[in-house]
Design an enzyme around this catalytic site. Structure first.
Site, mmCIF file in Angstrom:
data_model
loop_
_atom_site.group_PDB
_atom_site.id
_atom_site.type_symbol
_atom_site.label_atom_id
_atom_site.label_comp_id
_atom_site.label_asym_id
_atom_site.label_seq_id
_atom_site.Cartn_x
_atom_site.Cartn_y
_atom_site.Cartn_z
ATOM 1 N N SER A 572 0.829 -1.418 0.106
ATOM 2 C CA SER A 572 0.142 0.094 -0.207
ATOM 3 C C SER A 572 0.941 1.111 -0.168
ATOM 4 O O SER A 572 1.929 1.405 -0.964
ATOM 5 C CB SER A 572 -0.956 0.087 1.202
ATOM 6 N N ASP A 653 -8.626 -5.137 -5.814
ATOM 7 C CA ASP A 653 -8.063 -3.961 -5.029
ATOM 8 C C ASP A 653 -8.388 -2.599 -5.710
ATOM 9 O O ASP A 653 -8.174 -1.988 -6.704
ATOM 10 C CB ASP A 653 -6.575 -4.028 -5.255
ATOM 11 N N HIS A 685 -7.194 -5.443 -1.403
ATOM 12 C CA HIS A 685 -6.074 -4.820 -0.881
ATOM 13 C C HIS A 685 -5.136 -5.782 -0.187
ATOM 14 O O HIS A 685 -3.926 -5.525 0.065
ATOM 15 C CB HIS A 685 -6.388 -3.605 -0.312
#
Length: 725
Positions: A572, A653, A685
């Site tokens: 991320s 995601d 994600h």
């Protein structure tokens, strides 16, 4: 349920039983929890409901059936849980957990749709109020996907923002809170009229708030429901504003609930969270942020003195400048048994702790102090009141669930009156079942000119025996060097904590033969709001400098670390930082990099779903402050990319679309840089499915071990062992 291993591997971690937080019964004699276990041999997951005897630490399994979930206590001996049935139905089942006879359980009602997040509250008339979450149709009815009429076309048409969220395309369905009442007749509970009522029908409100809302988004009191919901008049893609509402209910059998009353908090317009009724049922404590476009703003602890008058709220530790005197982020809340105390969790230097304070803002004149808890971080805590052997008066007891870097689940009791804590049960015997020990865990503080950077350190279990012990100080000194593994956390407003993870577990990397360093640079939570807020407009600035300083300090001051064989990984925002590092000098100090669901170009941030996130962190919209996005764009520096890199991305995601991973991989391949792409079509994600997670770990460890030289070490060790035979 104990799994024993001589070496902690991904298979061991993913196969280990996973316990939910424990919930004590009203008298504090038993604790209720669930356990799920995955078998890579059978390729299936099993879940059962267990009860722990708090006095002896022994557990029983009163419910071992497929589809059982959401257990809650009805009284000291009976639990209520949901059994999933045919065609999407949900059956409410009552079981006496202290009885062994088959007649000790029965059905209390069946709902024609999936429900979850059960909460119950005993009422003065002997009935039990029940509330739960479920998906509702636009007309307010319970939605059942199993009986839905499927359209002939899969087309979706949108005319406003927020078309998808996390891993789901948004539809007209809404998350909602349903309520009902359980009557007890002839010793058995039954759902009155066999129905639940949608508390939010016709309100345009949705709660729990997707995608992560649950029981913490609402609470039951003797006079009704409180819940948090997004402001329906503001665009959820642009604003974070969620308000607290109260619905008065006298019997919980009302077929037409009164409209929700909003709780007013002048000057605070951000997220509201964690509403909890006092035991008297008139007061409510909750948290709220100030900014309506900053998802990681500081939550303020608030009190509604009388829920019947929701226009009046008070803030704890308020200051004239509006910043608040307590520089921490309160999260979960519990009331003391006599409503004079509050217990609140908050992050503090890589741990989550429980703090105690008076329940009235005017009496909270000193900043909260933490209570003792076992090593690691508090994942959950529940209060019950009990009398001491020498006194009839009741005192608060906290049943605490913690995890740590070596222990995946620990239950303990904390006694505020005596400031003591006692461990009752550890699922992994405090790491010993995994071959882990607390001696592997450490922390460092890297000094800086303006602020220090704290980092967690996890060494291999072999380091404990490999390192010699100094004769005068008892400290260990290195007799072997291990390659450095630096992990960069996501968020960026987040932190590495002394807590367990099955997605990014530092001990998994350490047991491969690395010294793992987990820095908490600018943007990290738990170190005060100045460090956290310092990330704004600085994505590739201060955090990158902090990581550079941390790398150099570790190599210079930790003799057991081999900085020439270092690797770095992140997901991320951590994935953004890996791509940023790749284009900057620090990237040349690593042998290999791993980027999971990272940002390739900040100019693509408007492909995300929650647009308030880039608006805040990049100080404006893309069209108002394009230069702010361009300044920290990793794609600007692709000419400098040179280090071997593994790219991982998932097709579900929607926070960082899969094209970010594809673009980075395409650049690496076109530049002939050693690289690999790992894609998961069915993950979001996070990689959550056990089989996918095992592949993730094998690919990640295989990549970094190849370039750090650990593969060569392992082959040499195997060859040496074979020669001995």
């Amino acid at each position: 349920m104990t799994l024993t291993a001589t070496k902690f591997t991904p298979e061991v971690m993913l196969s280990a039983p996973r316990r939910s937080p424990g919930v004590p019964n009203p008298s504090g004699t038993l604790a209720l929890y669930t356990v799920s276990t995955y078998s890579f041999k059978d390729h299936e997951k099993t879940t059962n409901i267990r009860v722990l005897d708090i006095n002896t630490g022994t557990a029983t399994t009163p419910v071992d059936e497929a589809g059982a979930s959401n257990p809650v206590w009805l009284n000291d001996d009976e639990i209520l849980y949901v059994r999933s049935g045919d065609k999407g139905s949900s059956t409410l089942v009552v079981r006496n957990v202290t009885a062994s006879a088959s007649s000790s359980f029965y059905e209390a009602g069946t709902i024609q749709g999936p429900i979850g997040d059960l909460k119950v509250k005993a009422l003065a008339d002997g009935t039990v109020a029940l509330a739960c979450s479920a998906s509702a149709t636009p007309d307010g009815n319970l939605f059942n996907p199993e009986t839905e009429v499927k359209p002939h076309s899969t087309a979706r048409v949108y005319t406003s923002l927020f078309v998808r969220h996390w891993d789901t395309w948004n539809s007209e369905k809404r998350s909602s809170i349903f309520y009902g009442v359980l009557d007890k007749k002839d010793g058995k509970y039954a759902l009155r009229d066999g129905r639940l009522t949608n508390a939010l029908a016709g309100t345009r409100l949705s709660s729990p708030v997707p995608p992560f809302g649950g029981t913490g988004d609402f609470d039951i009191g003797p006079e009704g429901l409180v819940f948090v919901a997004k402001d329906p008049d503001l665009d959820p893609a642009i604003y974070t504003k969620t308000d607290l509402y109260f619905i008065p209910l006298k019997t919980f059998a009302e077929s037409s609930p009164p409209p929700p009353k909003i709780v007013k908090t002048p000057g605070l317009e951000g997220y509201s969270n964690s509403p909890v009724f006092s035991h008297c049922g008139r007061k409510v404590a909750f948290t709220r942020m100030r900014s309506n476009q900053y998802e990681s703003d500081k939550p303020r602890l608030l009190l509604v003195r009388d829920i019947g008058n929701p226009d009046e709220t008070e803030e704890f530790f308020a200051t004239p400048d509006g910043d608040g005197a307590w520089d921490s982020r309160p999260e979960s809340i519990a009331w003391g048994h006599d409503d004079t105390q509050l217990y609140v969790t908050a992050e503090h230097r890589a741990r989550t702790l429980i703090f105690t304070l008076p329940s009235t803002p005017s009496r909270a004149t000193s900043l909260p102090t933490p209570l003792p808890t076992p090593d690691g971080s508090v994942a959950d805590f529940r209060l019950y009141a009990a009398s001491s052997p020498s006194s009839s008066s009741k005192t608060d007891h906290l049943f605490v669930t913690t995890t740590s870097l070596i222990d995946n689940s620990c239950y303990s009791l904390t006694h505020p009156a005596t400031a003591t804590s006692t461990v009752i049960s550890s699922a992994s015997k405090q790491g010993r079942s995994f071959g882990l020990s607390r001696a592997q865990v450490d922390s460092i503080t890297v000094p800086g000119p303006d602020y220090d950077v704290h980092a967690l350190v996890v060494r291999p279990s072999t380091w404990v025996s490999d390192a010699a012990t100094g004769s005068t100080t008892g400290s260990r000194r290195a007799t072997k060097k291990y390659p450095l593994c630096m992990l960069v956390h996501g968020g960026p407003q987040g932190a590495w904590q002394d807590s367990w993870s099955t997605r990014w577990n530092p001990a998994v990397f350490a047991e491969q033969g690395y010294v793992v360093v987990c820095p908490n640079p600018t943007g990290s939570t738990g170190y005060g709001m100045a460090l956290e807020d310092g990330i704004r407009g600085q994505w590739g600035g201060r955090p990158y400098e902090d990581l550079e300083r941390c790398f150099d300090w570790v190599v210079a001051n930790m003799p057991e670390v081999d900085g020439e064989r270092a690797v770095a990984l992140g997901a991320s925002y951590g994935g953004f930082m890996i791509n940023w590092i790749q284009g900057h000098p620090l990237g040349r100090k690593f042998k290999a990099l791993v980027c999971h669901d990272g940002v390739f170009s900040t100019l693509n941030q408007w492909a995300t779903e929650e647009l308030f996130f880039p608006i805040h962190d990049f100080e404006g919209t893309l069209y108002e402050n394009r230069e702010g996005y361009e300044k920290w764009d990793p794609a600007r520096f692709i000419n400098e990319w040179a280090t071997p890199q593994l790219i991982i991305h998932s097709e579900l995601d929607y926070r960082l679309p899969v094209t970010e991973g594809l673009a980075a991989f395409n650049v690496l391949q076109a530049k002939k840089i050693p690289s690999k792409l790992l894609v998961f079509p069915d993950e979001n994600h996070w990689v959550l499915k056990h089989e996918n997670s095992l592949v993730w770990h094998r690919e990640v460890l295989g990549w970094i071990n190849k370039y750090s030289g650990i593969d060569d070490e392992q082959k040499l060790a195997e060859e040496t062992e074979a020669l001995k035979v």
